[in-house]
Design an enzyme around this catalytic site. Sequence first.
Site, PDB file in Angstrom:
ATOM      1  N   ASP A  91      72.439 -47.442 -11.124  1.00 10.97           N
ATOM      2  CA  ASP A  91      71.974 -46.715 -12.306  1.00 10.97           C
ATOM      3  C   ASP A  91      70.465 -46.740 -12.467  1.00 10.97           C
ATOM      4  O   ASP A  91      69.934 -46.265 -13.468  1.00 10.97           O
ATOM      5  CB  ASP A  91      72.650 -47.255 -13.571  1.00 10.97           C
ATOM      6  CG  ASP A  91      72.194 -48.662 -13.933  1.00 10.97           C
ATOM      7  OD1 ASP A  91      71.855 -49.439 -13.012  1.00 10.97           O
ATOM      8  OD2 ASP A  91      72.188 -49.000 -15.123  1.00 10.97           O
ATOM      9  N   ASP A 131      69.579 -49.829  -7.574  1.00 12.58           N
ATOM     10  CA  ASP A 131      71.013 -50.021  -7.718  1.00 12.58           C
ATOM     11  C   ASP A 131      71.627 -48.719  -8.226  1.00 12.58           C
ATOM     12  O   ASP A 131      70.973 -47.674  -8.253  1.00 12.58           O
ATOM     13  CB  ASP A 131      71.310 -51.203  -8.645  1.00 12.58           C
ATOM     14  CG  ASP A 131      70.752 -50.993 -10.049  1.00 12.58           C
ATOM     15  OD1 ASP A 131      69.917 -50.076 -10.240  1.00 12.58           O
ATOM     16  OD2 ASP A 131      71.143 -51.739 -10.962  1.00 12.58           O
ATOM     17  N   SER A 173      76.117 -50.593 -13.462  1.00 11.93           N
ATOM     18  CA  SER A 173      74.871 -50.998 -12.834  1.00 11.93           C
ATOM     19  C   SER A 173      75.055 -51.261 -11.342  1.00 11.93           C
ATOM     20  O   SER A 173      75.365 -50.352 -10.585  1.00 11.93           O
ATOM     21  CB  SER A 173      74.298 -52.223 -13.554  1.00 11.93           C
ATOM     22  OG  SER A 173      72.996 -52.509 -13.123  1.00 11.93           O
ATOM     23  N   ASP A 205      68.277 -49.151 -13.011  1.00 15.28           N
ATOM     24  CA  ASP A 205      67.507 -50.066 -13.847  1.00 15.28           C
ATOM     25  C   ASP A 205      66.890 -51.175 -13.000  1.00 15.28           C
ATOM     26  O   ASP A 205      65.900 -51.781 -13.391  1.00 15.28           O
ATOM     27  CB  ASP A 205      68.343 -50.628 -15.011  1.00 15.28           C
ATOM     28  CG  ASP A 205      69.520 -51.479 -14.578  1.00 15.28           C
ATOM     29  OD1 ASP A 205      69.844 -51.499 -13.369  1.00 15.28           O
ATOM     30  OD2 ASP A 205      70.131 -52.122 -15.454  1.00 15.28           O
TER      31      ASP A 205
END
Length: 465
Positions: free
Chosen positions: A243, A241, A89, A245
């Site tokens: 990834d 960020d 993440s 999410d």
Amino acid sequence: MTLFGTAGIRGPVEEVTPALALAVGQAAGDPDTTFVVGRDGRETGPALAAAVEAGLESAGSDVYRIGEVPTPTLAFASRGRKGVMLTASHNPPQDNGIKLFANGVEFDRNAERAVEDRVEGDDGLESARWDRWGESATLEVLDAYRDAVVAYVREQFSSSSDGPADDAPLEGLEIAVDCGNGVGSLATPHVLGRLGADVVALNANVDGHFIARESKPTPETLSDFSAFLETGSFDLGLAHDGDADRLVVLGPDGEVIHEDTVLALVAAHYTAASDADDPVVVTTPNASARIDEQVRNAGGRVERVRLGALHEGIARERRAAADDNETAVVFAAEPWKHIHTAFGGWIDGVASAAVVSALVAAAGDTETLRAPVTERPYRKVSVDCPDDAKADAMAALETDLSDAFPAATVDTSYGVRLEFEDASWILVRPSGTEPYVRIYAESDTVDNLVADARDVVETAIAASR
């Protein structure tokens, strides 16, 4: 053994090794289950993906490899089966992690503990019989995911409730997107453009070193992006960020709009749009009372669940409403991370980027959109506390904080949260990863409130050492 934190397994690759990925794959797999496996753009992703795939296949599961994708894309692809995402993440590039999904939802604590128990079992992990090992294939899901987000937002923001969806609800908007060298660059600029926006994408090449800025988007790491917005003519800025999410929203002046304000506005939209008599928004204890105000004004209510467990909160509220057709969970979110329940059960920064942009388009600008939200000063403070003193300190604080603030309503479900009649609030909770007790507070007199709370917290910690 505790492998899973609040967001899957995550840490430096000296700990999140191919051997661990292999073991988790073997522990999670079985001959009757199909998995999709995806990864973000980190340098260590291909090796970890190969290891977890080998573990799953040797346990008997068939595996579809979907390659580099945003985490919400992997979650989307896990509907009707299970999934593994290799991502850390917003962590730095030397970290990686493993996140498990089932039917579009993150594994709950019971499912994670079952994997932990199998990984640490005394007898070790066994492979399936030689003729029951799984097979693998590649699967293209990114186009289907982007199509689904576009269709969802078009339907959400139709020009009329009984007419066709508006193909371009973002028409006229100029949006800058800082992808941060993450896999959000594979989805968000594309989705916003198809919805009608004029999009400028920055740092949109996937690079596992995150060469442009740190993966975690904060006011400090987004300083160059803020300056770019300030000197341009954009209606808003969006940042992801590694990834995708998480979503951070910035105004045209480059100012980061507080994450709780964004949450409150999206929650109010879904509450007002719901046909349910009892629309519910699920959030976390550290989320602002401005969310409660906006949801209440829109005709709904807010329920809270522990950090990192939005999916568990949604399930809890749906169980409670099983015999009540008038109740519906319309949205779930913690700061920076949103679950659009009508779209899917996963945290989705790409869908959030599109929904927030559509709200700005409908309002005309970010200032008009955020005007109804009362934004009180907010503070987050960390107080040193050894891990072995946390339990005793928190037990004492359930009483001590109540005694120190007798006018407050106290909730001890997830730490100690105190709410006041003027919508001020304090949350005291132990850090799950560091030797601290955290104090969160929001109030027009926030510095005084934090100082008073800190005195109580430090006294309780000293008595617990």
